[in-house]
Design an enzyme around this catalytic site. Structure first.
Site, short mmCIF file in Angstrom:
data_model
loop_
_atom_site.label_atom_id
_atom_site.label_comp_id
_atom_site.label_asym_id
_atom_site.label_seq_id
_atom_site.Cartn_x
_atom_site.Cartn_y
_atom_site.Cartn_z
N ASP A 1 -10.18 0.28 15.90
CA ASP A 1 -9.61 1.47 16.53
C ASP A 1 -10.03 2.67 15.67
OD1 ASP A 1 -7.94 2.93 18.23
OD2 ASP A 1 -6.14 2.50 17.09
N LYS B 1 -2.69 -11.15 13.07
CA LYS B 1 -2.64 -12.26 14.01
C LYS B 1 -3.58 -12.03 15.19
CE LYS B 1 2.25 -12.07 13.21
NZ LYS B 1 3.54 -11.75 13.85
P1 IMP Z 1 -7.37 0.65 12.92
O1 IMP Z 1 -7.07 0.56 11.46
O2 IMP Z 1 -6.89 1.96 13.52
O3 IMP Z 1 -8.81 0.38 13.27
O4 IMP Z 1 -6.46 -0.42 13.65
C1 IMP Z 1 -6.75 -1.74 13.60
C2 IMP Z 1 -5.61 -2.64 14.03
O5 IMP Z 1 -4.65 -1.97 14.85
C3 IMP Z 1 -6.20 -3.73 14.90
O6 IMP Z 1 -6.65 -4.81 14.11
C4 IMP Z 1 -5.05 -4.08 15.79
O7 IMP Z 1 -4.21 -5.04 15.15
C5 IMP Z 1 -4.29 -2.78 15.95
N1 IMP Z 1 -4.71 -2.10 17.20
C6 IMP Z 1 -5.56 -1.07 17.33
N2 IMP Z 1 -5.72 -0.71 18.61
C7 IMP Z 1 -4.93 -1.56 19.32
C8 IMP Z 1 -4.67 -1.71 20.73
O8 IMP Z 1 -5.19 -1.00 21.62
N3 IMP Z 1 -3.81 -2.70 21.07
C9 IMP Z 1 -3.22 -3.51 20.15
N4 IMP Z 1 -3.45 -3.43 18.84
C10 IMP Z 1 -4.29 -2.45 18.42
#
Ligand code: IMP
Ligand code: MG
Length: 191
Positions: free
Chosen positions: A111, A51
């Site tokens: 992230d 979302k």
């Molecule tokens: P990744 O797989 O670690 O890159 O995480 C990606 C997903 O985690 C993003 O699309 C967000 O939905 C969530 N996410 C990562 N960092 C944050 C943050 O600082 N705040 C809120 N959601 C986050």
């Protein structure tokens, strides 16, 4: 208001603003112009990742001046607390067949990069003509995998961010700016 709700008021939980509303909107206009130049005559399909990317997608697509289509995917990444594991489940798949299409994934934040790296592999297997990524925010310090984002809005520090689509426990998505959450000030039963 009860003291519990009061404790969840963004004013009490925000450590600092990371990206102001004006800066967000100005950068999104630039990204829209860039995408419009790069995809002229190609009718790109913008794929928003639910979302978190809803507000970004809605604002960005209105600044793209070439014809384009929208579609959405919903994914959930298994993980504990604020860390993703890279094991991703598709909760809602695309409506469109993307074979031969020019696809741009629209993400809220990269992230670790694990979710996006799964999505890129999954969509690449469907033989799009081209596949690029447009992420509003990136936390380079947290990256665990190599990910190429053609379009990036802002680099932010290694903080947990809320607002403009980003949530903490489904709250705070509707804030019009991006802020760093002060986790030490959260009510204990929410952490
Ligand atoms: P990744 O797989 O670690 O890159 O995480 C990606 C997903 O985690 C993003 O699309 C967000 O939905 C969530 N996410 C990562 N960092 C944050 C943050 O600082 N705040 C809120 N959601 C986050
Ligand atoms: Mg997301």
């Amino acid at each position: 208001m009860s003291s519990y709700l009061n404790a969840l008021d963004p004013e009490h939980l925000i450590a600092e603003t990371l990206v102001e509303e004006d800066a967000l909107q100005a950068r999104i206009s630039e990204l829209g112009e860039q995408i419009s130049r790069d995809y002229e005559g190609l009718e790109p399909l913008l794929v928003g990742v639910l979302k978190g990317a809803v507000f970004f997608m809605a604002d960005l697509v209105r600044r793209v001046t070439v014809p384009c289509e929208m579609d959405f995917m919903a994914v959930s990444s298994y993980g504990s607390g604020t860390d993703s594991s890279g094991v991703v489940r598709i909760l809602k798949d695309l409506d469109a067949n993307i074979e031969g299409r020019h696809v741009v994934i629209i993400e809220d934040i990269v992230d670790s990069g694990l979710t996006l790296s799964y999505l890129v592999r999954n969509l690449q297997a469907r033989s799009p003509a081209t596949l690029e990524v447009c992420a509003l925010l990136t936390k380079p310090e947290r990256r665990q995998t190599d990910i190429t984002c053609r379009y990036v809005g802002f680099e932010i520090p290694n903080r947990f961010a809320i607002g403009y689509g980003l949530d903490y426990g489904e709250r705070y998505r509707s804030l019009p700016y991006v802020a760093a959450l002060d986790e030490s000030r959260l009510p204990e039963d929410l952490i």
